[in-house]
Design a protein around this motif. Sequence first.
Motif, mmCIF file in Angstrom:
data_model
loop_
_atom_site.group_PDB
_atom_site.id
_atom_site.type_symbol
_atom_site.label_atom_id
_atom_site.label_comp_id
_atom_site.label_asym_id
_atom_site.label_seq_id
_atom_site.Cartn_x
_atom_site.Cartn_y
_atom_site.Cartn_z
ATOM 1 N N LEU A 83 1.267 -1.201 0.482
ATOM 2 C CA LEU A 83 0.035 -0.116 0.271
ATOM 3 C C LEU A 83 1.161 1.326 -0.192
ATOM 4 O O LEU A 83 2.048 1.090 1.000
ATOM 5 C CB LEU A 83 -0.902 0.221 0.934
ATOM 6 N N ASN A 84 1.013 2.119 -1.517
ATOM 7 C CA ASN A 84 1.210 3.631 -0.857
ATOM 8 C C ASN A 84 0.346 4.296 -1.876
ATOM 9 O O ASN A 84 -0.647 3.631 -2.837
ATOM 10 C CB ASN A 84 2.991 3.359 -1.391
ATOM 11 N N THR A 85 0.651 5.827 -1.886
ATOM 12 C CA THR A 85 -0.127 6.450 -2.489
ATOM 13 C C THR A 85 -0.681 6.294 -3.880
ATOM 14 O O THR A 85 -1.373 6.643 -4.761
ATOM 15 C CB THR A 85 -0.095 8.208 -1.758
ATOM 16 N N ASN A 86 1.235 6.148 -4.705
ATOM 17 C CA ASN A 86 1.002 5.820 -6.241
ATOM 18 C C ASN A 86 0.450 4.244 -6.448
ATOM 19 O O ASN A 86 -0.388 4.748 -7.542
ATOM 20 C CB ASN A 86 2.699 5.072 -6.857
ATOM 21 N N ALA A 87 0.149 3.542 -5.712
ATOM 22 C CA ALA A 87 -0.661 2.457 -6.232
ATOM 23 C C ALA A 87 -2.256 2.892 -5.800
ATOM 24 O O ALA A 87 -2.494 2.094 -6.999
ATOM 25 C CB ALA A 87 0.021 0.771 -5.300
ATOM 26 N N VAL A 88 -2.234 3.389 -5.012
ATOM 27 C CA VAL A 88 -3.914 3.581 -4.806
ATOM 28 C C VAL A 88 -4.138 4.023 -6.207
ATOM 29 O O VAL A 88 -5.343 4.225 -6.775
ATOM 30 C CB VAL A 88 -3.612 4.657 -3.784
ATOM 31 N N ALA A 89 -3.436 5.535 -6.421
ATOM 32 C CA ALA A 89 -3.490 6.677 -7.481
ATOM 33 C C ALA A 89 -3.495 5.217 -8.775
ATOM 34 O O ALA A 89 -5.097 5.521 -9.338
ATOM 35 C CB ALA A 89 -2.636 7.672 -7.542
ATOM 36 N N VAL B 49 -6.936 7.056 -10.666
ATOM 37 C CA VAL B 49 -6.711 8.731 -10.760
ATOM 38 C C VAL B 49 -5.426 9.516 -10.461
ATOM 39 O O VAL B 49 -4.503 8.517 -10.345
ATOM 40 C CB VAL B 49 -7.693 9.406 -8.997
ATOM 41 N N SER B 50 -4.926 10.558 -11.190
ATOM 42 C CA SER B 50 -3.636 11.172 -10.632
ATOM 43 C C SER B 50 -3.209 10.905 -9.132
ATOM 44 O O SER B 50 -4.020 11.021 -8.091
ATOM 45 C CB SER B 50 -3.561 12.408 -11.017
ATOM 46 N N ILE B 51 -1.751 10.855 -8.850
ATOM 47 C CA ILE B 51 -1.396 11.140 -7.512
ATOM 48 C C ILE B 51 -2.036 12.540 -6.837
ATOM 49 O O ILE B 51 -1.922 12.642 -5.376
ATOM 50 C CB ILE B 51 0.060 10.870 -7.393
ATOM 51 N N THR B 52 -2.175 13.811 -7.548
ATOM 52 C CA THR B 52 -2.427 15.080 -6.447
ATOM 53 C C THR B 52 -4.286 14.826 -6.497
ATOM 54 O O THR B 52 -3.859 15.279 -5.822
ATOM 55 C CB THR B 52 -2.369 15.667 -8.674
ATOM 56 N N ALA B 53 -4.852 13.850 -7.338
ATOM 57 C CA ALA B 53 -6.076 13.641 -7.205
ATOM 58 C C ALA B 53 -6.164 13.080 -5.032
ATOM 59 O O ALA B 53 -7.159 13.105 -4.473
ATOM 60 C CB ALA B 53 -7.110 12.899 -7.505
ATOM 61 N N VAL B 54 -5.133 11.627 -5.855
ATOM 62 C CA VAL B 54 -5.123 10.956 -4.247
ATOM 63 C C VAL B 54 -4.953 12.045 -3.246
ATOM 64 O O VAL B 54 -5.546 12.092 -1.452
ATOM 65 C CB VAL B 54 -4.667 10.292 -4.487
ATOM 66 N N TYR B 55 -3.728 13.429 -3.470
ATOM 67 C CA TYR B 55 -3.479 14.199 -1.951
ATOM 68 C C TYR B 55 -4.301 15.082 -1.544
ATOM 69 O O TYR B 55 -4.152 15.500 -1.042
ATOM 70 C CB TYR B 55 -1.504 14.496 -2.816
ATOM 71 N N ALA B 56 -4.792 15.051 -2.538
ATOM 72 C CA ALA B 56 -6.330 16.146 -2.674
ATOM 73 C C ALA B 56 -6.753 15.918 -1.528
ATOM 74 O O ALA B 56 -7.845 16.789 -0.686
ATOM 75 C CB ALA B 56 -7.366 16.385 -3.678
ATOM 76 N N PHE C 114 -5.587 13.015 0.770
ATOM 77 C CA PHE C 114 -5.235 12.300 1.967
ATOM 78 C C PHE C 114 -3.895 12.767 1.608
ATOM 79 O O PHE C 114 -3.148 12.940 1.170
ATOM 80 C CB PHE C 114 -5.161 10.512 1.652
ATOM 81 N N PRO C 115 -3.224 12.708 3.145
ATOM 82 C CA PRO C 115 -1.214 13.462 2.331
ATOM 83 C C PRO C 115 -0.738 12.259 2.779
ATOM 84 O O PRO C 115 0.632 12.136 2.275
ATOM 85 C CB PRO C 115 -1.066 14.108 3.896
ATOM 86 N N ASP C 116 -1.164 11.060 3.585
ATOM 87 C CA ASP C 116 -0.628 10.461 3.104
ATOM 88 C C ASP C 116 -1.192 8.511 3.010
ATOM 89 O O ASP C 116 -3.009 8.788 3.642
ATOM 90 C CB ASP C 116 0.709 9.757 3.768
ATOM 91 N N LYS C 117 -0.863 7.251 3.410
ATOM 92 C CA LYS C 117 -1.324 6.284 2.910
ATOM 93 C C LYS C 117 -2.168 6.054 4.217
ATOM 94 O O LYS C 117 -2.973 5.349 4.681
ATOM 95 C CB LYS C 117 -0.471 5.258 2.797
ATOM 96 N N TYR C 118 -1.529 6.587 5.760
ATOM 97 C CA TYR C 118 -1.490 6.609 6.907
ATOM 98 C C TYR C 118 -3.381 7.126 6.718
ATOM 99 O O TYR C 118 -3.835 7.124 7.851
ATOM 100 C CB TYR C 118 -1.217 6.770 7.919
ATOM 101 N N ALA C 119 -3.389 8.032 6.230
ATOM 102 C CA ALA C 119 -5.003 8.824 6.131
ATOM 103 C C ALA C 119 -5.456 8.013 5.307
ATOM 104 O O ALA C 119 -6.715 7.825 6.268
ATOM 105 C CB ALA C 119 -4.799 10.190 5.385
ATOM 106 N N ILE C 120 -5.105 7.733 4.468
ATOM 107 C CA ILE C 120 -5.984 6.678 3.532
ATOM 108 C C ILE C 120 -6.427 5.231 4.558
ATOM 109 O O ILE C 120 -8.057 5.521 5.096
ATOM 110 C CB ILE C 120 -5.504 5.860 2.622
ATOM 111 N N MET C 121 -5.610 4.383 5.652
ATOM 112 C CA MET C 121 -5.668 3.825 6.546
ATOM 113 C C MET C 121 -7.145 3.951 7.281
ATOM 114 O O MET C 121 -8.199 3.587 8.076
ATOM 115 C CB MET C 121 -5.093 3.023 6.748
ATOM 116 N N HIS C 122 -6.615 5.191 8.111
ATOM 117 C CA HIS C 122 -7.497 5.882 9.191
ATOM 118 C C HIS C 122 -9.116 6.021 8.611
ATOM 119 O O HIS C 122 -10.074 5.484 9.031
ATOM 120 C CB HIS C 122 -6.512 7.511 9.293
#
Length: 187
Positions: free
Chosen positions: A21-27, A32-39, A41-49
């Motif tokens: 699990l990392n933001t690139n893999a999630v994007a 979606v773009s990595i920018t969309a993920v960061y819009a 969630f700041p990181d993978k931990y925020a996604i897990m939260h």
Amino acid sequence: TFDNICTAASEILNERGLEALNTNAVAERAGVSITAVYAYFPDKYAIMHELFIRSDERWRAAVMPFFEAVSTTDDLVGLLRKATLTSAKTRVQDPEYRALRSAIWAVPELAELERAILIECTDLLAAELRRRQSRLTARRATRAAQTVVLAAAAAVEECARLGAVDRPLLEQVSLMSGLYVDQVLAD
């Protein structure tokens, strides 16, 4: 987009585990773009939260009515049995919870959220035990409630790990808890 990101993260956790699990893999998985993920969630931990919070909301909707009804029933043990079974069913059927299982105790923030749930359930049950048996000290009621809650939580976690509700296991834990609660209330 938000839900797609959460779904993608859940799928990655389920299929490949926490290490993948990392933001690139999630994007990539969400399309979606990595920018969309960061819009969102700041990181993978925020996604897990977020996955944990969503799973917790579903669990609460299914199980907390039992805790709310605890003071209106004479059959405390039966109510605890139903709550444990419903908890197991909810956890087994929840893909986000199953995905997070390995991460909950590995990620301190998630572990703290899980502990808070266990403490909340313990406090609710302890208050009910004291209401039913006024001679119980707060410490004894809390220890008894903690014992019951942790036993049920372990059985529910085993069901989630297996991916199926193990009724015989849940019945044994409920029987053990019922006998214990009856003894605590008789003391």
